[in-house]
Design a protein around this motif. Sequence first.
Motif, mmCIF file in Angstrom:
data_model
loop_
_atom_site.group_PDB
_atom_site.id
_atom_site.type_symbol
_atom_site.label_atom_id
_atom_site.label_comp_id
_atom_site.label_asym_id
_atom_site.label_seq_id
_atom_site.Cartn_x
_atom_site.Cartn_y
_atom_site.Cartn_z
ATOM 1 N N CYS A 186 5.893 73.853 51.100
ATOM 2 C CA CYS A 186 5.853 74.604 53.027
ATOM 3 C C CYS A 186 6.498 74.642 53.813
ATOM 4 N N ILE A 187 8.086 74.229 53.127
ATOM 5 C CA ILE A 187 8.634 73.687 54.460
ATOM 6 C C ILE A 187 10.017 75.023 53.698
ATOM 7 N N THR A 188 9.818 76.130 54.213
ATOM 8 C CA THR A 188 10.911 77.607 53.615
ATOM 9 C C THR A 188 12.304 78.050 54.310
ATOM 10 N N GLY A 189 12.781 78.601 53.460
ATOM 11 C CA GLY A 189 14.181 78.766 54.152
ATOM 12 C C GLY A 189 14.748 80.134 54.010
ATOM 13 N N PRO A 190 15.156 80.013 53.488
ATOM 14 C CA PRO A 190 16.869 81.605 53.223
ATOM 15 C C PRO A 190 15.895 81.891 51.426
ATOM 16 N N ASP A 191 16.829 81.157 50.310
ATOM 17 C CA ASP A 191 16.310 80.873 49.031
ATOM 18 C C ASP A 191 15.241 80.471 49.167
ATOM 19 N N TYR A 192 13.878 79.944 49.673
ATOM 20 C CA TYR A 192 12.035 79.708 49.463
ATOM 21 C C TYR A 192 11.675 80.286 50.312
ATOM 22 N N ASP A 193 10.682 81.569 50.350
ATOM 23 C CA ASP A 193 9.724 82.192 51.096
ATOM 24 C C ASP A 193 8.256 81.902 50.881
ATOM 25 N N GLN A 194 7.456 81.975 51.521
ATOM 26 C CA GLN A 194 5.586 82.092 52.086
ATOM 27 C C GLN A 194 5.681 81.873 50.337
ATOM 28 N N ALA A 195 5.588 83.620 49.554
ATOM 29 C CA ALA A 195 4.884 84.052 48.201
ATOM 30 C C ALA A 195 5.912 82.252 47.395
ATOM 31 N N ASP A 196 6.678 81.936 47.473
ATOM 32 C CA ASP A 196 7.504 81.058 47.092
ATOM 33 C C ASP A 196 6.313 79.867 46.997
ATOM 34 N N ALA A 197 6.464 79.230 47.930
ATOM 35 C CA ALA A 197 5.219 78.212 48.430
ATOM 36 C C ALA A 197 4.437 78.247 48.309
ATOM 37 N N LYS A 198 3.411 79.450 48.464
ATOM 38 C CA LYS A 198 2.104 79.220 47.876
ATOM 39 C C LYS A 198 1.997 79.403 46.720
ATOM 40 N N ARG A 199 3.036 79.858 45.529
ATOM 41 C CA ARG A 199 3.195 80.341 44.064
ATOM 42 C C ARG A 199 3.515 78.088 43.694
ATOM 43 N N MET A 200 4.040 77.701 44.505
ATOM 44 C CA MET A 200 4.483 76.559 44.487
ATOM 45 C C MET A 200 2.712 75.063 44.667
ATOM 46 N N VAL A 201 2.563 75.606 45.467
ATOM 47 C CA VAL A 201 1.367 74.950 45.673
ATOM 48 C C VAL A 201 0.016 75.274 44.953
ATOM 49 N N ALA A 202 0.193 76.405 44.362
ATOM 50 C CA ALA A 202 -1.377 76.982 43.174
ATOM 51 C C ALA A 202 -0.730 76.074 41.749
ATOM 52 N N THR A 203 0.398 75.831 41.415
ATOM 53 C CA THR A 203 1.214 75.189 40.788
ATOM 54 C C THR A 203 0.817 73.440 41.051
ATOM 55 N N LEU A 204 0.851 73.086 41.939
ATOM 56 C CA LEU A 204 -0.373 71.612 42.421
ATOM 57 C C LEU A 204 -1.150 71.534 43.010
ATOM 58 N N LEU A 205 -2.200 72.840 42.470
ATOM 59 C CA LEU A 205 -3.876 72.336 42.724
ATOM 60 C C LEU A 205 -3.936 72.526 41.515
ATOM 61 N N ALA A 206 -3.248 73.490 40.527
ATOM 62 C CA ALA A 206 -4.021 73.339 38.628
ATOM 63 C C ALA A 206 -3.693 71.907 38.525
ATOM 64 N N GLY A 207 -2.891 70.789 38.676
ATOM 65 C CA GLY A 207 -2.270 69.589 38.122
ATOM 66 C C GLY A 207 -3.195 68.558 38.720
ATOM 67 N N CYS A 208 -3.614 68.971 39.808
ATOM 68 C CA CYS A 208 -4.779 68.354 40.417
ATOM 69 C C CYS A 208 -6.315 68.378 39.752
ATOM 70 N N ARG A 209 -6.408 69.554 39.235
ATOM 71 C CA ARG A 209 -7.507 69.885 38.608
ATOM 72 C C ARG A 209 -7.902 69.153 37.104
ATOM 73 N N ARG A 210 -9.394 68.315 36.815
ATOM 74 C CA ARG A 210 -9.631 67.438 36.095
ATOM 75 C C ARG A 210 -9.939 68.417 34.898
ATOM 76 N N LYS A 211 -9.003 67.598 33.889
ATOM 77 C CA LYS A 211 -9.238 68.600 32.640
ATOM 78 C C LYS A 211 -10.553 68.206 32.137
ATOM 79 N N ALA A 212 -11.602 69.848 31.722
ATOM 80 C CA ALA A 212 -12.654 69.589 30.647
ATOM 81 C C ALA A 212 -12.369 68.634 29.170
#
Length: 189
Positions: free
Chosen positions: A163-189
Amino acid sequence: MPESVGVRQAQAQRTRSAVLAAAATIFVEQGVQAPVRDIAERAGVGVGTIYRNFPTRADLVTAVYRHQIDTCAALAPRLLEESASPFTALTCWVDAFVDFLVTKHGLGAALGSGDPGLENLHALMLDTLLPACATLLDACTAAEELSPGITTYTLMRAIGNLCITGPDYDQADAKRMVATLLAGCRRKA
């Protein structure tokens, strides 16, 4: 006489709430070093009123973030109760946590400023938000929705780093990357 005291106390609470709401908005727009006169103008009060309620900038910053931290923490049990699954609750809570983190322009600098009035803010965040997140992670683990070995502190730190944003990385980028992180944390069925 008691009625007038009660009326004055209610007005003082409304004024304090208006100042906190105005400060939160101004902090998002301008950062935590925003001029106090801008906060006073937004709240519809005089600068003296702000200093009467919050003698130092650190007092104001701490009060604003304490309220927001408490609100974020209180969201966890409500989401667990209302969501279809613990992982859905975790995802919604993390989304709110990300919103909290990426809108706090200047908070990182304020925390590292050496201002003794702000020393306890980081501890407050950890002491309040770690247990809230842990409740969600425990529920996910119990429901077998989370990969093993994910700890609360590590997950929250990873989210914070994303969530450390900057000129080339905004809130939408942070949300997208955090969603990717959470998807990786989910136990695979």
